[in-house]
Enzyme design. Structure first.
Site, PDB file in Angstrom:
ATOM      1  N   ARG A  35       0.832  -1.220   0.000  1.00  0.00           N
ATOM      2  CA  ARG A  35       0.000   0.000   0.000  1.00  0.00           C
ATOM      3  C   ARG A  35       0.862   1.264   0.000  1.00  0.00           C
ATOM      4  O   ARG A  35       0.426   2.329  -0.447  1.00  0.00           O
ATOM      5  CB  ARG A  35      -0.958  -0.018   1.205  1.00  0.00           C
ATOM      6  CG  ARG A  35      -2.031   1.080   1.170  1.00  0.00           C
ATOM      7  CD  ARG A  35      -3.087   0.829   2.234  1.00  0.00           C
ATOM      8  NE  ARG A  35      -4.199   1.767   2.225  1.00  0.00           N
ATOM      9  CZ  ARG A  35      -4.403   2.721   3.135  1.00  0.00           C
ATOM     10  NH1 ARG A  35      -3.557   2.872   4.132  1.00  0.00           N
ATOM     11  NH2 ARG A  35      -5.458   3.512   3.064  1.00  0.00           N
ATOM     12  N   ILE A  61      -7.704   7.223  -0.831  1.00  0.00           N
ATOM     13  CA  ILE A  61      -7.459   5.784  -0.929  1.00  0.00           C
ATOM     14  C   ILE A  61      -8.263   5.182   0.226  1.00  0.00           C
ATOM     15  O   ILE A  61      -8.213   5.676   1.350  1.00  0.00           O
ATOM     16  CB  ILE A  61      -5.950   5.447  -0.844  1.00  0.00           C
ATOM     17  CG1 ILE A  61      -5.705   3.930  -0.899  1.00  0.00           C
ATOM     18  CG2 ILE A  61      -5.275   6.056   0.373  1.00  0.00           C
ATOM     19  CD1 ILE A  61      -4.201   3.554  -1.047  1.00  0.00           C
ATOM     20  N   SER A  62      -9.023   4.135  -0.069  1.00  0.00           N
ATOM     21  CA  SER A  62      -9.940   3.581   0.933  1.00  0.00           C
ATOM     22  C   SER A  62      -9.187   2.935   2.086  1.00  0.00           C
ATOM     23  O   SER A  62      -8.009   2.584   1.975  1.00  0.00           O
ATOM     24  CB  SER A  62     -10.850   2.537   0.285  1.00  0.00           C
ATOM     25  OG  SER A  62     -11.441   3.053  -0.878  1.00  0.00           O
ATOM     26  N   GLN A  63      -9.933   2.729   3.174  1.00  0.00           N
ATOM     27  CA  GLN A  63      -9.406   2.044   4.362  1.00  0.00           C
ATOM     28  C   GLN A  63      -9.106   0.587   3.993  1.00  0.00           C
ATOM     29  O   GLN A  63      -9.959  -0.083   3.401  1.00  0.00           O
ATOM     30  CB  GLN A  63     -10.489   2.119   5.426  1.00  0.00           C
ATOM     31  CG  GLN A  63     -10.122   1.541   6.749  1.00  0.00           C
ATOM     32  CD  GLN A  63     -11.250   1.760   7.766  1.00  0.00           C
ATOM     33  OE1 GLN A  63     -12.204   2.499   7.500  1.00  0.00           O
ATOM     34  NE2 GLN A  63     -11.133   1.133   8.904  1.00  0.00           N
ATOM     35  N   PRO A  64      -7.917   0.070   4.339  1.00  0.00           N
ATOM     36  CA  PRO A  64      -7.569  -1.302   3.942  1.00  0.00           C
ATOM     37  C   PRO A  64      -8.606  -2.355   4.332  1.00  0.00           C
ATOM     38  O   PRO A  64      -8.915  -3.235   3.526  1.00  0.00           O
ATOM     39  CB  PRO A  64      -6.239  -1.549   4.653  1.00  0.00           C
ATOM     40  CG  PRO A  64      -5.634  -0.191   4.788  1.00  0.00           C
ATOM     41  CD  PRO A  64      -6.782   0.748   4.983  1.00  0.00           C
TER      42      PRO A  64
END
Ligand code: SAH
Length: 216
Positions: A35, A61-64
């Protein structure tokens, strides 16, 4: 470029598991895709925290763990062709590229398409293509798709996307008002019609009409 140290990876995977990402193929894909390559500048050293982060063009960027749960809900098979709407940083698309045969990802900001295209090449990901387009209309020239994932929120599932899903296909997307908490839903196309499942509350940027007004 060096990736994260083993302890950071362990903590990253632990956070995913503790939030319900348990699918072994999804966890393996997320272990392989660094990431840190998808987050730049000020926030780069927070890349392994389970939090969304700002990227260029005012996007995120989205939360993992949300990436993991969405990927898991999509049930991607090795021979699938997948469409993603909302390329953003390219992180979700890179994970899909580890799981599927072919991935198309569409984005309305030219700069994000250019930057993620370069990143996919640098990472040797040859089965994923980033394209400039308004994803509300899907990608008719490559349709139909086995799987569709939308990473921006619409009030309802866009009709063209439903139409581009194969029978037996699955689509995962957030729906709801753009300024409120939305619901992640899963749509399955069967011989008889469409089945809907509600998965979890989420918060995504809105699915906007038309292309971004980028200068470059
Ligand atoms: N999947 C991304 C996060 C997406 S953020 C990641 O892994 O980093 C949502 C993205 O959807 C933004 O980049 C936004 O520009 C894009 N977007 C919003 N509306 C869109 C539309 N109609 N067509 C294509 N992309 C859109």
């Amino acid at each position: 470029m060096t990736g994260p140290d083993p302890q950071t990876i362990m903590q990253f995977l632990f956070a995913l598991r503790s939030r319900g990402v348990t699918d072994a193929r999804v966890l393996a894909a997320m272990e392989q895709v660094d990431r840190g390559r998808f987050v730049r500048g000020l926030f780069a050293d927070r890349a392994y925290e389970d939090t969304p982060l700002p990227i260029t063009c005012g996007q995120t960027i989205s939360q993992p763990s949300v990436v993991g749960l969405m990927t898991q809900a999509l049930q991607v098979r090795p021979r699938d062709t997948v469409l993603e709407v909302g390329t953003g940083s390219g992180y979700q698309a890179a994970i899909l590229a580890k799981l599927a045969r072919r991935v198309y990802t569409v984005e309305r900001h030219k700069r994000l398409v250019r930057e993620t295209g370069q990143l996919f090449r640098d990472l040797g990901l040859t089965n994923v293509t980033a394209m400039l387009s308004d994803g509300s209309f899907g990608l008719p020239e490559q349709a139909p798709f086995d799987r569709i994932i939308v990473t921006a929120a619409a009030e309802d599932p866009p009709g063209p996307l439903l139409a581009q899903l194969k029978i037996g296909g699955i689509m995962v997307l957030p729906v709801g008002q753009s300024d409120a908490v939305q619901t992640l839903i899963r749509v399955r196309r069967t011989e008889e019609g469409l089945d809907y499942d509600e998965l979890l509350p989420v918060r995504f940027v809105p699915l906007l009409e038309g292309l971004g007004k980028d200068e470059v």
